[in-house]
Motif scaffolding. Structure first.
Motif, PDB file in Angstrom:
ATOM      1  N   HIS A 232       0.814  -1.217   0.000  1.00  0.00           N
ATOM      2  CA  HIS A 232       0.000   0.000   0.000  1.00  0.00           C
ATOM      3  C   HIS A 232       0.848   1.269   0.000  1.00  0.00           C
ATOM      4  O   HIS A 232       0.375   2.329  -0.434  1.00  0.00           O
ATOM      5  N   ALA A 233       2.076   1.167   0.473  1.00  0.00           N
ATOM      6  CA  ALA A 233       2.949   2.342   0.491  1.00  0.00           C
ATOM      7  C   ALA A 233       3.214   2.882  -0.916  1.00  0.00           C
ATOM      8  O   ALA A 233       3.643   4.032  -1.071  1.00  0.00           O
ATOM      9  N   GLU A 234       2.940   2.069  -1.935  1.00  0.00           N
ATOM     10  CA  GLU A 234       3.126   2.506  -3.318  1.00  0.00           C
ATOM     11  C   GLU A 234       1.979   3.380  -3.820  1.00  0.00           C
ATOM     12  O   GLU A 234       2.121   4.072  -4.835  1.00  0.00           O
ATOM     13  N   VAL A 235       0.840   3.345  -3.148  1.00  0.00           N
ATOM     14  CA  VAL A 235      -0.363   4.000  -3.667  1.00  0.00           C
ATOM     15  C   VAL A 235      -0.220   5.516  -3.802  1.00  0.00           C
ATOM     16  O   VAL A 235      -0.582   6.084  -4.845  1.00  0.00           O
ATOM     17  N   PRO A 236       0.283   6.236  -2.795  1.00  0.00           N
ATOM     18  CA  PRO A 236       0.366   7.698  -2.953  1.00  0.00           C
ATOM     19  C   PRO A 236       1.137   8.134  -4.196  1.00  0.00           C
ATOM     20  O   PRO A 236       0.705   9.056  -4.908  1.00  0.00           O
ATOM     21  N   VAL A 238       1.516   6.447  -6.979  1.00  0.00           N
ATOM     22  CA  VAL A 238       0.708   6.118  -8.158  1.00  0.00           C
ATOM     23  C   VAL A 238      -0.335   7.209  -8.407  1.00  0.00           C
ATOM     24  O   VAL A 238      -0.605   7.586  -9.553  1.00  0.00           O
ATOM     25  N   LEU A 239      -0.899   7.737  -7.326  1.00  0.00           N
ATOM     26  CA  LEU A 239      -1.945   8.755  -7.452  1.00  0.00           C
ATOM     27  C   LEU A 239      -1.379  10.169  -7.533  1.00  0.00           C
ATOM     28  O   LEU A 239      -2.139  11.132  -7.679  1.00  0.00           O
ATOM     29  N   GLY A 240      -0.074  10.290  -7.398  1.00  0.00           N
ATOM     30  CA  GLY A 240       0.544  11.604  -7.508  1.00  0.00           C
ATOM     31  C   GLY A 240       0.333  12.486  -6.306  1.00  0.00           C
ATOM     32  O   GLY A 240       0.220  13.712  -6.434  1.00  0.00           O
ATOM     33  N   VAL A 241       0.294  11.870  -5.115  1.00  0.00           N
ATOM     34  CA  VAL A 241       0.134  12.670  -3.888  1.00  0.00           C
ATOM     35  C   VAL A 241       1.349  12.469  -2.977  1.00  0.00           C
ATOM     36  O   VAL A 241       2.096  11.517  -3.123  1.00  0.00           O
TER      37      VAL A 241
END
Length: 241
Positions: A232-236, A238-241
């Motif tokens: 999940h640490a990859e999600v930000p 990926v979303l550009g946040v």
């Protein structure tokens, strides 16, 4: 600035690690206790066989997009065990089946809470889109509350409350409406299953993230995600946040 306004999460094996074997044991013990209290046979092998039939019916219905809830599963257990005539037995067995999972302690997936806090801090709306399986949605909310993260979600869309399963557009539409009328092209969905999570999100025009931190779904089961992540640490990013 991110081009995304919201993200929705699948529940089982995306937010919370499922423990099917332990859930089965808890239910078996609870139902056996009820049957024994009524002087009825409570052979564990027979109870397990009734669980197998309930799961078989659920899996077939889920694949067809037809609702089969934990209540339906408990009724199947009663039918297979031959205890459908005594109203009190029926009430207590159904309650035991539905409530037994409440006693379990299930683990969150790695880096989930910290990721949710980053997403919330960036101003994204965060929701849940979940096919509940045979565990009622109030129990699932209790799991999140017990881990202290329920308040990090702005809205949830559980199949037993919305009345449809993924990949039906209606459950995603329910989520996006509940998150404030989010445009699907400005939303992402993350989940582990190709047939339900990925196909459903892609069908809506959402960014589809396939999470394989717990299980790696068979390629034959449906389309691949736009992005595949293991943590999940990859999600930000990926979303550009």
């Amino acid at each position: 600035m991110s081009r995304f306004d919201a993200i929705t999460f699948d529940f089982w094996d995306t937010l919370v690690r499922a423990d099917v074997a332990a859930t089965r044991v808890q239910r078996r013990l609870a139902i056996a206790e009820v049957l024994e209290s009524h002087g009825l046979p409570a052979e564990h092998d027979e109870i397990d066989a009734s669980f197998d039939e309930a799961w078989k019916r659920f899996d077939a219905s889920w694949g067809l997009g037809e609702q089969f809830t934990g209540h339906h599963a408990a009724e199947t257990v009663l039918e297979v065990l031959g205890h459908t005539d005594d109203e009190q037995v029926c009430i207590r067995v159904i309650d035991a089946y539905l409530s037994a999972p409440r006693t379990m302690e299930l683990d969150l997936t790695e880096n989930l809470e910290s990721t949710l806090r980053v997403l919330k801090g960036a101003g994204l709306r965060v929701g849940i889109v979940c096919d509940v399986g045979l565990t009622p949605s109030p129990v699932l909310r209790d799991y999140l509350e017990g881990h202290g993260i329920l308040q990090l979600f702005d809205h949830w869309s559980f199949s037993d409350e919305v009345g449809v399963y993924k990949p039906d557009a209606a459950i995603f539409e329910h989520a996006l409406a509940g998150l404030g009328g989010i445009d699907p092209t400005r939303a992402a969905h993350i989940g582990d299953l190709r047939r339900t999570d990925i196909a459903g999100a892609k069908g809506m025009g959402m960014l589809a993230l396939r999470y394989r931190g717990v299980t790696d779904d068979d390629p034959d089961h449906g389309p691949e995600g736009d992005v595949v992540i293991d943590d999940h640490a990859e999600v930000p990013a990926v979303l550009g946040v």
